[in-house]
Scaffold this active site. Structure first.
Site, PDB file in Angstrom:
ATOM      1  N   ASP A  28       0.850  -1.194   0.000  1.00 13.57           N
ATOM      2  CA  ASP A  28       0.000   0.000   0.000  1.00 13.57           C
ATOM      3  C   ASP A  28       0.885   1.244   0.000  1.00 13.57           C
ATOM      4  OD1 ASP A  28      -3.223   0.507   0.966  1.00 13.57           O
ATOM      5  OD2 ASP A  28      -1.816   2.186   1.115  1.00 13.57           O
ATOM      6  N   HIS A  44     -11.426  -7.065 -13.151  1.00 13.21           N
ATOM      7  CA  HIS A  44     -12.091  -5.991 -12.410  1.00 13.21           C
ATOM      8  C   HIS A  44     -13.368  -6.483 -11.753  1.00 13.21           C
ATOM      9  CE1 HIS A  44     -13.028  -1.890 -11.274  1.00 13.21           C
ATOM     10  NE2 HIS A  44     -14.285  -2.165 -11.598  1.00 13.21           N
ATOM     11  N   ASN A  84     -12.794  -3.064   2.556  1.00 14.94           N
ATOM     12  CA  ASN A  84     -13.807  -2.021   2.657  1.00 14.94           C
ATOM     13  C   ASN A  84     -14.738  -2.130   1.453  1.00 14.94           C
ATOM     14  OD1 ASN A  84     -12.722  -0.807   5.049  1.00 14.94           O
ATOM     15  ND2 ASN A  84     -11.075   0.044   3.790  1.00 14.94           N
ATOM     16  N   HIS A  97     -10.349  -5.374  -3.191  1.00 11.55           N
ATOM     17  CA  HIS A  97      -9.009  -5.566  -2.636  1.00 11.55           C
ATOM     18  C   HIS A  97      -9.109  -5.937  -1.165  1.00 11.55           C
ATOM     19  CE1 HIS A  97     -10.049  -1.281  -2.344  1.00 11.55           C
ATOM     20  NE2 HIS A  97      -9.361  -1.249  -1.219  1.00 11.55           N
TER      21      HIS A  97
HETATM   22  P1  AMP Z   1      -9.708   1.404   0.362  1.00 12.74           P
HETATM   23  O1  AMP Z   1      -9.758   2.724   1.083  1.00 12.74           O
HETATM   24  O2  AMP Z   1     -10.100   0.229   1.205  1.00 12.74           O
HETATM   25  O3  AMP Z   1     -10.451   1.478  -0.953  1.00 12.74           O
HETATM   26  O4  AMP Z   1      -8.181   1.134   0.055  1.00 12.74           O
HETATM   27  C1  AMP Z   1      -7.501   1.679  -1.019  1.00 12.74           C
HETATM   28  C2  AMP Z   1      -6.042   1.644  -0.670  1.00 12.74           C
HETATM   29  O5  AMP Z   1      -5.299   1.833  -1.851  1.00 12.74           O
HETATM   30  C3  AMP Z   1      -5.612   2.728   0.306  1.00 12.74           C
HETATM   31  O6  AMP Z   1      -5.071   2.121   1.487  1.00 12.74           O
HETATM   32  C4  AMP Z   1      -4.560   3.509  -0.474  1.00 12.74           C
HETATM   33  O7  AMP Z   1      -3.486   3.941   0.339  1.00 12.74           O
HETATM   34  C5  AMP Z   1      -4.119   2.506  -1.512  1.00 12.74           C
HETATM   35  N1  AMP Z   1      -3.569   3.059  -2.743  1.00 12.74           N
HETATM   36  C6  AMP Z   1      -4.067   4.070  -3.483  1.00 12.74           C
HETATM   37  N2  AMP Z   1      -3.302   4.267  -4.573  1.00 12.74           N
HETATM   38  C7  AMP Z   1      -2.310   3.349  -4.520  1.00 12.74           C
HETATM   39  C8  AMP Z   1      -1.191   3.039  -5.349  1.00 12.74           C
HETATM   40  N3  AMP Z   1      -0.932   3.712  -6.491  1.00 12.74           N
HETATM   41  N4  AMP Z   1      -0.350   2.052  -4.965  1.00 12.74           N
HETATM   42  C9  AMP Z   1      -0.579   1.368  -3.833  1.00 12.74           C
HETATM   43  N5  AMP Z   1      -1.623   1.594  -3.010  1.00 12.74           N
HETATM   44  C10 AMP Z   1      -2.468   2.577  -3.340  1.00 12.74           C
END
Ligand code: AMP
Length: 111
Positions: A28, A44, A84, A97
């Site tokens: 992350d 997707h 989430n 995810h």
């Molecule tokens: P959620 O809030 O459960 O949808 O989680 C999305 C996650 O994606 C968050 O923890 C972000 O920090 C992470 N995230 C967003 N963009 C990227 C990226 N380019 N590479 C890795 N993680 C990311």
């Protein structure tokens, strides 16, 4: 194409920790724990609400792989798994995810 589909396609770089033909795991970008890994299907699926008879196999594959990733990362004392789903859960990326969180005693108890 959504953000995580772009990561799968290699259009956006990621710090990969595991990959096979069906799923990808990467660190992350804003870690909430010493170890914070996201595990995603390469196809997707918008969220857990998008899991159905046709694609449930990939979720089973993700769940079979998560303990292997956790072991590789040295999470021998446990870890937390979070997904989430939707606005009330503050889902920010609309591609299914699973967050693997560990590497320290985590605050609080979810659920
Ligand atoms: P959620 O809030 O459960 O949808 O989680 C999305 C996650 O994606 C968050 O923890 C972000 O920090 C992470 N995230 C967003 N963009 C990227 C990226 N380019 N590479 C890795 N993680 C990311």
């Amino acid at each position: 194409m959504c953000l995580f589909c772009k990561i799968v396609a290699g259009e956006i770089p990621s710090n990969k920790v595991y990959e096979d033909d069906k799923i990808l795991a990467f660190r992350d970008i804003a870690p909430q724990a010493p170890t914070h890994i996201l595990v995603i299907p390469k196809t997707h699926i918008p969220s857990l609400d998008g899991v159905n008879e046709e694609n449930a196999e990939i979720v089973a594959h993700i769940f079979k792989t998560i303990p292997k990733i956790a072991a590789e990362e040295g999470l021998t004392n446990g870890y937390r798994l979070v997904s989430n789903c939707g606005p009330d859960a503050c889902q920010t990326v609309p591609h299914l995810h699973f967050h693997i969180l560990g590497g320290a005693k985590l605050a609080g108890q979810m659920g």
